[in-house]
Scaffold this motif. Sequence first.
Motif, PDB file in Angstrom:
ATOM      1  N   ILE A  32       0.836  -1.206   0.000  1.00 50.05           N
ATOM      2  CA  ILE A  32       0.000   0.000   0.000  1.00 50.05           C
ATOM      3  C   ILE A  32       0.868   1.252   0.000  1.00 50.05           C
ATOM      4  CG2 ILE A  32      -1.636   1.332   1.378  1.00 50.05           C
ATOM      5  CD1 ILE A  32      -2.799  -1.368   2.306  1.00 50.05           C
ATOM      6  N   CYS A  33       1.930   1.255   0.811  1.00 48.44           N
ATOM      7  CA  CYS A  33       2.827   2.413   0.841  1.00 48.44           C
ATOM      8  C   CYS A  33       3.521   2.602  -0.507  1.00 48.44           C
ATOM      9  CB  CYS A  33       3.865   2.239   1.948  1.00 48.44           C
ATOM     10  SG  CYS A  33       3.186   2.373   3.623  1.00 48.44           S
ATOM     11  N   GLY A  34       3.926   1.494  -1.134  1.00 51.75           N
ATOM     12  CA  GLY A  34       4.557   1.595  -2.443  1.00 51.75           C
ATOM     13  C   GLY A  34       3.609   2.147  -3.492  1.00 51.75           C
ATOM     14  N   LEU A  35       2.358   1.669  -3.482  1.00 53.88           N
ATOM     15  CA  LEU A  35       1.373   2.184  -4.429  1.00 53.88           C
ATOM     16  C   LEU A  35       1.079   3.653  -4.180  1.00 53.88           C
ATOM     17  CD1 LEU A  35      -1.155  -0.797  -4.564  1.00 53.88           C
ATOM     18  CD2 LEU A  35       0.440  -0.076  -6.351  1.00 53.88           C
ATOM     19  N   LEU A  36       1.016   4.038  -2.905  1.00 53.26           N
ATOM     20  CA  LEU A  36       0.759   5.442  -2.578  1.00 53.26           C
ATOM     21  C   LEU A  36       1.890   6.336  -3.069  1.00 53.26           C
ATOM     22  CD1 LEU A  36      -1.063   7.488  -1.154  1.00 53.26           C
ATOM     23  CD2 LEU A  36       0.173   7.004   0.972  1.00 53.26           C
ATOM     24  N   LEU A  37       3.124   5.897  -2.891  1.00 53.80           N
ATOM     25  CA  LEU A  37       4.262   6.682  -3.386  1.00 53.80           C
ATOM     26  C   LEU A  37       4.245   6.779  -4.908  1.00 53.80           C
ATOM     27  CD1 LEU A  37       7.144   5.419  -1.054  1.00 53.80           C
ATOM     28  CD2 LEU A  37       6.011   7.649  -1.008  1.00 53.80           C
ATOM     29  N   PHE A  38       3.868   5.688  -5.567  1.00 49.68           N
ATOM     30  CA  PHE A  38       3.771   5.724  -7.032  1.00 49.68           C
ATOM     31  C   PHE A  38       2.712   6.727  -7.478  1.00 49.68           C
ATOM     32  CE2 PHE A  38       1.517   4.243 -10.835  1.00 49.68           C
ATOM     33  CZ  PHE A  38       2.547   4.282 -11.763  1.00 49.68           C
ATOM     34  N   VAL A  39       1.555   6.708  -6.813  1.00 54.55           N
ATOM     35  CA  VAL A  39       0.479   7.635  -7.181  1.00 54.55           C
ATOM     36  C   VAL A  39       0.899   9.071  -6.938  1.00 54.55           C
ATOM     37  CG1 VAL A  39      -1.847   8.376  -6.546  1.00 54.55           C
ATOM     38  CG2 VAL A  39      -1.352   5.950  -6.846  1.00 54.55           C
ATOM     39  N   LEU A  40       1.600   9.315  -5.851  1.00 56.62           N
ATOM     40  CA  LEU A  40       1.987  10.691  -5.516  1.00 56.62           C
ATOM     41  C   LEU A  40       3.125  11.213  -6.380  1.00 56.62           C
ATOM     42  CD1 LEU A  40       1.850  10.560  -1.602  1.00 56.62           C
ATOM     43  CD2 LEU A  40       0.268  11.751  -3.124  1.00 56.62           C
ATOM     44  N   LEU A  41       4.111  10.384  -6.672  1.00 60.44           N
ATOM     45  CA  LEU A  41       5.331  10.862  -7.316  1.00 60.44           C
ATOM     46  C   LEU A  41       5.356  10.616  -8.821  1.00 60.44           C
ATOM     47  CD1 LEU A  41       7.932   9.684  -4.624  1.00 60.44           C
ATOM     48  CD2 LEU A  41       6.813  11.921  -4.843  1.00 60.44           C
ATOM     49  N   ALA A  42       4.920   9.447  -9.238  1.00 56.49           N
ATOM     50  CA  ALA A  42       5.077   9.083 -10.647  1.00 56.49           C
ATOM     51  C   ALA A  42       3.835   9.326 -11.486  1.00 56.49           C
ATOM     52  CB  ALA A  42       5.490   7.608 -10.751  1.00 56.49           C
ATOM     53  N   LEU A  43       2.665   9.065 -10.926  1.00 59.43           N
ATOM     54  CA  LEU A  43       1.449   9.119 -11.734  1.00 59.43           C
ATOM     55  C   LEU A  43       1.185  10.492 -12.355  1.00 59.43           C
ATOM     56  CD1 LEU A  43      -0.799   7.241 -12.660  1.00 59.43           C
ATOM     57  CD2 LEU A  43      -2.159   7.991 -10.693  1.00 59.43           C
ATOM     58  N   PRO A  44       1.348  11.606 -11.632  1.00 63.31           N
ATOM     59  CA  PRO A  44       1.103  12.905 -12.277  1.00 63.31           C
ATOM     60  C   PRO A  44       2.015  13.180 -13.466  1.00 63.31           C
ATOM     61  CG  PRO A  44       1.123  13.140  -9.893  1.00 63.31           C
ATOM     62  CD  PRO A  44       1.612  11.762 -10.194  1.00 63.31           C
ATOM     63  N   ARG A  45       3.208  12.590 -13.483  1.00 63.94           N
ATOM     64  CA  ARG A  45       4.133  12.781 -14.599  1.00 63.94           C
ATOM     65  C   ARG A  45       3.741  11.951 -15.820  1.00 63.94           C
ATOM     66  NH1 ARG A  45       8.875  15.195 -12.701  1.00 63.94           N
ATOM     67  NH2 ARG A  45       9.040  15.263 -10.417  1.00 63.94           N
ATOM     68  N   LEU A  46       2.946  10.908 -15.588  1.00 64.77           N
ATOM     69  CA  LEU A  46       2.576  10.012 -16.679  1.00 64.77           C
ATOM     70  C   LEU A  46       1.242  10.374 -17.324  1.00 64.77           C
ATOM     71  CD1 LEU A  46       3.522   6.606 -14.983  1.00 64.77           C
ATOM     72  CD2 LEU A  46       4.905   7.949 -16.573  1.00 64.77           C
ATOM     73  N   LEU A  47       0.415  11.136 -16.629  1.00 65.55           N
ATOM     74  CA  LEU A  47      -0.930  11.426 -17.101  1.00 65.55           C
ATOM     75  C   LEU A  47      -1.009  12.786 -17.777  1.00 65.55           C
ATOM     76  CD1 LEU A  47      -3.042  10.208 -14.033  1.00 65.55           C
ATOM     77  CD2 LEU A  47      -2.520   8.955 -16.131  1.00 65.55           C
ATOM     78  N   SER A  48      -1.975  12.916 -18.680  1.00 65.10           N
ATOM     79  CA  SER A  48      -2.265  14.208 -19.289  1.00 65.10           C
ATOM     80  C   SER A  48      -3.038  15.075 -18.303  1.00 65.10           C
ATOM     81  CB  SER A  48      -3.084  14.011 -20.563  1.00 65.10           C
ATOM     82  OG  SER A  48      -4.353  13.437 -20.252  1.00 65.10           O
ATOM     83  N   ALA A  49      -3.217  16.342 -18.643  1.00 66.00           N
ATOM     84  CA  ALA A  49      -3.938  17.257 -17.762  1.00 66.00           C
ATOM     85  C   ALA A  49      -5.372  16.773 -17.528  1.00 66.00           C
ATOM     86  CB  ALA A  49      -3.930  18.662 -18.355  1.00 66.00           C
ATOM     87  N   TYR A  50      -5.987  16.225 -18.571  1.00 71.95           N
ATOM     88  CA  TYR A  50      -7.361  15.741 -18.441  1.00 71.95           C
ATOM     89  C   TYR A  50      -7.453  14.595 -17.446  1.00 71.95           C
ATOM     90  CZ  TYR A  50     -11.663  13.266 -19.644  1.00 71.95           C
ATOM     91  OH  TYR A  50     -12.873  12.618 -19.581  1.00 71.95           O
ATOM     92  N   TYR A  51      -6.558  13.640 -17.557  1.00 69.42           N
ATOM     93  CA  TYR A  51      -6.639  12.482 -16.671  1.00 69.42           C
ATOM     94  C   TYR A  51      -6.121  12.792 -15.270  1.00 69.42           C
ATOM     95  CZ  TYR A  51      -8.352   9.309 -20.199  1.00 69.42           C
ATOM     96  OH  TYR A  51      -9.150   8.682 -21.123  1.00 69.42           O
ATOM     97  N   ILE A  52      -5.328  13.838 -15.110  1.00 70.16           N
ATOM     98  CA  ILE A  52      -4.996  14.292 -13.758  1.00 70.16           C
ATOM     99  C   ILE A  52      -6.255  14.814 -13.071  1.00 70.16           C
ATOM    100  CG2 ILE A  52      -3.794  16.100 -12.463  1.00 70.16           C
ATOM    101  CD1 ILE A  52      -1.433  15.739 -14.299  1.00 70.16           C
ATOM    102  N   SER A  53      -7.069  15.569 -13.844  1.00 74.96           N
ATOM    103  CA  SER A  53      -8.337  16.055 -13.297  1.00 74.96           C
ATOM    104  C   SER A  53      -9.265  14.893 -12.952  1.00 74.96           C
ATOM    105  CB  SER A  53      -9.002  16.988 -14.314  1.00 74.96           C
ATOM    106  OG  SER A  53     -10.256  17.427 -13.857  1.00 74.96           O
TER     107      SER A  53
END
Length: 369
Positions: A32-53
């Motif tokens: 869970i901690c690993g997934l949370l870190l991925f969502v916080l640190l990596a996911l915003p860099r991988l998604l477009s502005a629309y999918y961040i919203s």
Amino acid sequence: MREDGVPGRARVGWTSMGVGFDRGMLVRAAVICGLLLFVLLALPRLLSAYYISVSTGVAVFAVVALGLNLLFGRVGLVSLGQMALLAFGAWVAARLFFLTGLPFPVVLLLAGLITAAVGTLLGLPALRLGGLHLALITLMFAGLVAIVVPTTNFPNGGSGVLGHTESSSGGLAVRRPGIAESDPAYFRYTVIVAAVMFLIALLHVGSKAGRAWAAIRQSEPAALAAGVNITLYKLYAFTLASFMTGVAGGLYAGYVGQLYSYQFSGARTIDSVTLLAVVLMGGIFSVWGAVVAALLQQLLPALLNDWFTFFQKNPDFLLVLFGIGVLQVIVTAPEGIVSQFPRDMRRLGGLLLRLVRRPARSEAKSEAP
């Protein structure tokens, strides 16, 4: 070996403090901690502005689904007014933003507390009557909000407590915290607040309140005979769920920026029923089912609209899919996707492994003298 003589999993932990954790729990916590870190640190860099919203919406509605998950899955109370409480929490947060200079976390806390008070008053008359009566009362509340908001000048800005404006200028927008003004930063902020709400839920599930809720869900007469104050713990569950929904409303206010009546179509009774459907599909007996429910409610429509023009022209067709999903859960997977999917993947992996090993064994037997 457990006290009852049944072999159990080895436990490691702070035995001197009387606290133990089995290895499975530690593994789950690490994942869970690993997934949370991925969502916080990596996911915003991988998604477009629309999918961040869209992902921010997923985090917001995960908290809303979590409140309903606690009510229905842990206590057996059916509430169809969580979306209306979300609208109320967003309005409270917006008014506090416009009228005060309070920091964003304080506004979220106050929105949660005020919504919890309203939710407590809403649920109090029905708690002694049974789950169906609570569902009917909360459904009427959702219907009331759906009627009042579009037919009145929704207080969304301007001066005074009931100020209203049709402008969408930036000066009247609901302000975000200074550290989360951009969309990616606000997504991270929302995820962190949602994680805190999930931590609160997990602590309650493992506490005396959680055990009382479980006893009430299994059998109210047995819980009463065991000395559980049924009315108190039911009311506490509804208050906690309303608090979480109010916090989600504050996050939603900062997410959309400016509140208008059309944005609160989510308070419609049909959307309250849809929320219950996705929570059932996600997994009503696990708090992590709320995450799956939010993905179904927010991410799935966005993906379908992006991939298929049919869903853009027929958005209500999604209700048909959710209806089929609820039927499938009731018939084959009462624990929901969050429990059924890993189980099915293990079975599929075992089947593939047996298929791979079978030719190897046949070859070995044919080569044997």
